[in-house]
Design an enzyme around this catalytic site. Structure first.
Site, PDB file in Angstrom:
ATOM      1  CE  LYS A   1      -4.314  -1.921   1.535  1.00  0.00           C
ATOM      2  NZ  LYS A   1      -5.330  -2.058   2.572  1.00  0.00           N
TER       3      LYS A   1
ATOM      4  NE  ARG B   1      -7.516  -8.399   1.149  1.00  0.00           N
ATOM      5  CZ  ARG B   1      -7.150  -7.653   0.127  1.00  0.00           C
ATOM      6  NH1 ARG B   1      -6.169  -6.785   0.269  1.00  0.00           N
ATOM      7  NH2 ARG B   1      -7.763  -7.759  -1.036  1.00  0.00           N
TER       8      ARG B   1
HETATM    9  C1  7PJ Z   1      -8.112  -4.450   2.017  1.00  0.00           C
HETATM   10  C2  7PJ Z   1      -9.169  -5.254   1.601  1.00  0.00           C
HETATM   11  C3  7PJ Z   1      -7.776  -4.411   3.397  1.00  0.00           C
HETATM   12  C4  7PJ Z   1      -9.569  -5.966   3.765  1.00  0.00           C
HETATM   13  C5  7PJ Z   1      -8.337  -4.233  -0.096  1.00  0.00           C
HETATM   14  C6  7PJ Z   1      -5.454  -3.963  -1.720  1.00  0.00           C
HETATM   15  C7  7PJ Z   1      -6.521  -2.925  -1.785  1.00  0.00           C
HETATM   16  N1  7PJ Z   1      -9.894  -6.016   2.463  1.00  0.00           N
HETATM   17  N2  7PJ Z   1      -9.302  -5.097   0.265  1.00  0.00           N
HETATM   18  N3  7PJ Z   1      -8.536  -5.190   4.217  1.00  0.00           N
HETATM   19  N4  7PJ Z   1      -7.594  -3.833   0.931  1.00  0.00           N
HETATM   20  N5  7PJ Z   1     -10.252  -6.695   4.635  1.00  0.00           N
HETATM   21  O1  7PJ Z   1      -5.655  -5.081  -2.174  1.00  0.00           O
HETATM   22  O2  7PJ Z   1      -4.364  -3.622  -1.243  1.00  0.00           O
HETATM   23  O3  7PJ Z   1      -6.880  -3.706   3.869  1.00  0.00           O
HETATM   24  S1  7PJ Z   1      -8.161  -3.699  -1.740  1.00  0.00           S
END
Ligand code: 7PJ
Length: 314
Positions: free
Chosen positions: A255, A289
Site C-alpha cells: 500500500k 492480508r
Molecule cells: C483491504 C481489503 C484491506 C480488507 C483491499 C489492496 C486494496 N480487504 N481489500 N482489508 N484492501 N479486509 O488489495 O491492497 O486492507 S483492496
C-alpha cells in the site's frame, strides 16, 4: 501444566482483559482475542496468526495491473498462494483504488465465480470473496466461498442479510467515505477510538442480523480514507481495535503507506510490507492480508516466535 500458554486457544469471554495500558502499547504479548473464526463449513484456528493471500481478478488492480485477469492465471496464482501457506485466498473482482471505475454485480460475478469454483476444488485453504454486493456474495458462496470480506462492512442495502443468510465468516472493514473520494480529506477527531467504535457497531449489526460472533473479524482498513498518520496510529494500536475480543485482520501489503515511508514503487514494497506484517502480528493481528504469501508467512512466523519467547512459552 500450570504455566499459562501464550498462544493457546482462549475463550472469547476473556476478551480484552489484557489490553495493553499506557506505555505498553507496543507489547509483544498476545492480547486476548477470540482465537478462532468459524467459516462456512469449518473453523479456522487463529491461535497462531495466519496469512490471507490477495487474488485480484480485476483488469485495473493497482499493484499487479491485471496480470492475473485470466481465469487460468488467477487459479494458478491462488494455488501457488495455498502452496506457500495461505490459510485463506481472497478473491476480488472490484477494484477499490481511488478513482477506479465502478463494476456491476454481473461483471463482478463473471470475474470471481469461475475462479472461486476452480480454486475450491483444488486447494485446502479457505476461499473468501472480497465484495460489497449482496448478489456477488450469494454467487460466490454458491460457488464455494466460505467467507465474505467487505471493505464496506456490510453497509450496502441487503448485504447484511445476504451474508447472514449465507452462513459464512465475515470481515468487517472500516472505510471513511467511498473509494472514489476517500483520500480527499480524511478527517477524524480520535482515529483509533472512532474506528474501534465503528467496528464495534458493525459487529452489533451483524449480531442483530443473526451472524454468530464466532464468524466475525474486524479490520481497520489501512489506506481507506486515512492519512499516513491515521494509518500509523491504527497500526500502532491494533490491540485496542480488537478490545471486544474479535480477531483483527490487517492489510498493508504494497500500500501507499509503505511507499510513503520507504519511497518505493508498488512492486518494490515487499520488505516494507513484510516488516509491517511482523509488527502487526506483534500488535495482536490474527490475519495478515498480503500479496506475497511466502515472505509474509516468514515474517509472521518470526513474530510468533518472538511473542512466544517473550511470554516464556517457547
Ligand atoms: C483491504 C481489503 C484491506 C480488507 C483491499 C489492496 C486494496 N480487504 N481489500 N482489508 N484492501 N479486509 O488489495 O491492497 O486492507 S483492496
Amino acid at each position: 501444566m500450570a504455566r499459562r500458554r501464550a498462544v493457546g486457544p482462549r475463550r472469547s469471554t476473556d476478551a480484552g482483559r489484557e489490553r495493553p495500558g499506557p506505555g505498553r502499547a507496543f507489547s509483544l504479548a498476545a492480547p486476548r482475542f477470540q482465537m478462532k473464526l468459524a467459516l462456512r463449513d469449518r473453523t479456522l484456528d487463529l491461535a497462531e496468526p495466519v496469512v490471507m493471500g490477495v487474488l485480484n481478478v480485476t483488469p485495473d488492480s493497482f499493484s499487479d495491473g491485471g496480470l492475473y485477469a485470466g481465469v487460468d492465471a488467477a487459479v494458478a496464482r491462488g494455488e501457488r498462494m495455498a502452496e506457500e501457506g495461505a490459510a485463506i485466498v481472497d478473491v476480488g473482482g472490484e477494484s477499490t483504488r481511488p478513482g477506479a471505475a465502478p463494476v456491476t454485480a454481473e461483471e463482478e460475478i463473471r470475474r470471481v465465480v469461475p475462479v472461486i469454483e476452480r480454486l475450491v476444488a483444488r486447494i485446502r485453504a479457505a476461499v473468501s470473496v472480497d465484495t460489497s454486493k449482496p448478489e456477488v456474495m450469494r454467487a460466490a458462496v454458491a460457488a464455494g466461498a466460505s467467507m465474505v470480506n467487505d471493505v464496506r462492512a456490510l453497509r450496502l442495502p441487503g448485504a447484511l442479510e445476504a451474508a447472514a443468510g449465507c452462513g459464512v465468516a465475515v470481515c468487517l472493514m472500516h472505510m471513511q467515505g467511498e473509494p472514489a473520494t476517500m483520500q480527499v480529506r480524511p478527517d477524524y477527531a480520535r482515529v483509533v477510538a472512532e474506528v474501534r467504535e465503528f467496528l464495534a457497531s458493525r459487529a452489533r449489526a451483524c449480531a442483530a442480523a443473526g451472524i454468530a460472533r464466532e464468524r466475525i473479524c474486524v479490520d481497520p482498513g489501512i489506506g481507506f480514507g486515512k492519512t499516513p498518520a491515521h494509518n500509523l496510529a491504527l497500526l500502532a494500536n491494533l490491540a485496542a481495535l480488537g478490545a471486544d475480543g474479535l480477531p483483527v485482520l490487517v492489510g498493508v501489503s504494497r500500500k501507499s503507506l509503505v511507499g510513503i515511508i520507504t519511497g518505493r514503487a508498488p512492486e518494490d514494497r515487499l520488505a516494507g510490507s513484510v516488516a509491517f506484517a511482523a509488527l502487526a502480528v506483534a500488535q495482536g493481528a490474527s490475519i495478515v492480508r498480503a500479496h506475497d504469501v511466502a515472505a509474509t508467512l516468514d515474517a509472521v512466523r518470526v513474530a510468533i516466535a518472538l511473542r512466544r519467547a517473550g511470554t516464556g512459552d517457547s
